[in-house]
Design a protein around this motif. Structure first.
Motif, mmCIF file in Angstrom:
data_model
loop_
_atom_site.group_PDB
_atom_site.id
_atom_site.type_symbol
_atom_site.label_atom_id
_atom_site.label_comp_id
_atom_site.label_asym_id
_atom_site.label_seq_id
_atom_site.Cartn_x
_atom_site.Cartn_y
_atom_site.Cartn_z
ATOM 1 N N UNK A 140 0.847 -1.192 0.000
ATOM 2 C CA UNK A 140 0.000 0.000 0.000
ATOM 3 C C UNK A 140 0.882 1.242 0.000
ATOM 4 N N UNK A 141 0.485 2.252 -0.742
ATOM 5 C CA UNK A 141 1.232 3.504 -0.762
ATOM 6 C C UNK A 141 0.274 4.679 -0.913
ATOM 7 N N UNK A 194 -2.981 0.138 -8.163
ATOM 8 C CA UNK A 194 -4.256 -0.535 -8.008
ATOM 9 C C UNK A 194 -5.094 0.387 -7.136
ATOM 10 N N UNK A 195 -6.017 1.087 -7.749
ATOM 11 C CA UNK A 195 -6.872 2.062 -7.074
ATOM 12 C C UNK A 195 -8.127 1.315 -6.635
ATOM 13 N N UNK A 196 -8.232 1.037 -5.335
ATOM 14 C CA UNK A 196 -9.224 0.102 -4.811
ATOM 15 C C UNK A 196 -10.233 0.817 -3.910
ATOM 16 N N UNK A 197 -11.491 0.510 -4.059
ATOM 17 C CA UNK A 197 -12.530 1.067 -3.194
ATOM 18 C C UNK A 197 -12.409 0.476 -1.793
ATOM 19 N N UNK A 206 -4.420 2.725 -2.401
ATOM 20 C CA UNK A 206 -3.616 2.392 -3.578
ATOM 21 C C UNK A 206 -2.564 1.354 -3.202
ATOM 22 N N UNK A 207 -2.385 0.395 -4.088
ATOM 23 C CA UNK A 207 -1.415 -0.678 -3.898
ATOM 24 C C UNK A 207 -0.596 -0.784 -5.174
ATOM 25 N N UNK A 208 0.689 -1.162 -5.056
ATOM 26 C CA UNK A 208 1.493 -1.305 -6.273
ATOM 27 C C UNK A 208 1.477 -2.729 -6.809
#
Length: 148
Positions: free
Chosen positions: A67-68, A127-130, A76-78
């Motif tokens: 996560x960043x 990775x733009x996650x809800x 957001x995750x890479x």
């Protein structure tokens, strides 16, 4: 990695079953590919160590190690936890050309994948996650330092 993935998923339920198990907001995002407003979700700024599970089926998808802070208002995750945890679909909705991210176990909508934005991460992927799509399970070593 960003190619569209196909195939059936292990967890399959009827629309009525999903409606019974999920809140209206969860159903709208997870099953209808909706989105939550930026900076409103539970995890957009969380620093707690742990694993992020699919809120619909419990499959482990991401960890706090990947996560960043992308300053976009969503978690957001890479990278996902491991290969095969998520699946990808080409999304041309809302006048955009994007890569949709779904849970590989139950086909629930998680968010979208963006590449080449210049983030200083090992993959240059976001990775733009809800937040409503996932549930954070804190690691046992996570401290109670006031982090969300």
């Amino acid at each position: 990695m960003t190619k569209e993935t196909t195939g059936t998923v292990p967890v399959q339920k009827t629309d009525d079953q999903w409606r019974e198990e999920l809140t209206p907001e969860e159903y709208q995002v997870l099953r209808k590919a909706g989105t939550e407003r930026p900076y409103t979700g539970e995890y957009w700024d969380t620093k707690t160590a742990g694993v992020y599970q699919c809120r619909a089926c419990g499959s482990e998808l991401f960890t706090s190690s990947e996560k960043f802070d992308s300053h976009c208002g969503w978690p957001s995750f890479f990278a996902p936890l491991s290969e095969g945890k998520v699946r990808y679909l080409h999304d041309r909705s809302m006048g955009m050309d994007r890569i949709e991210v779904r849970c590989a176990n139950c086909d629930s909508h998680m968010g979208h994948l963006f590449e080449g934005e210049g983030f200083d991460t090992p993959t240059d992927q976001r990775f733009c996650i809800n937040s409503v799509s996932v549930k954070l399970v804190p690691s046992e070593s996570a401290s109670a330092d006031g982090a969300k």
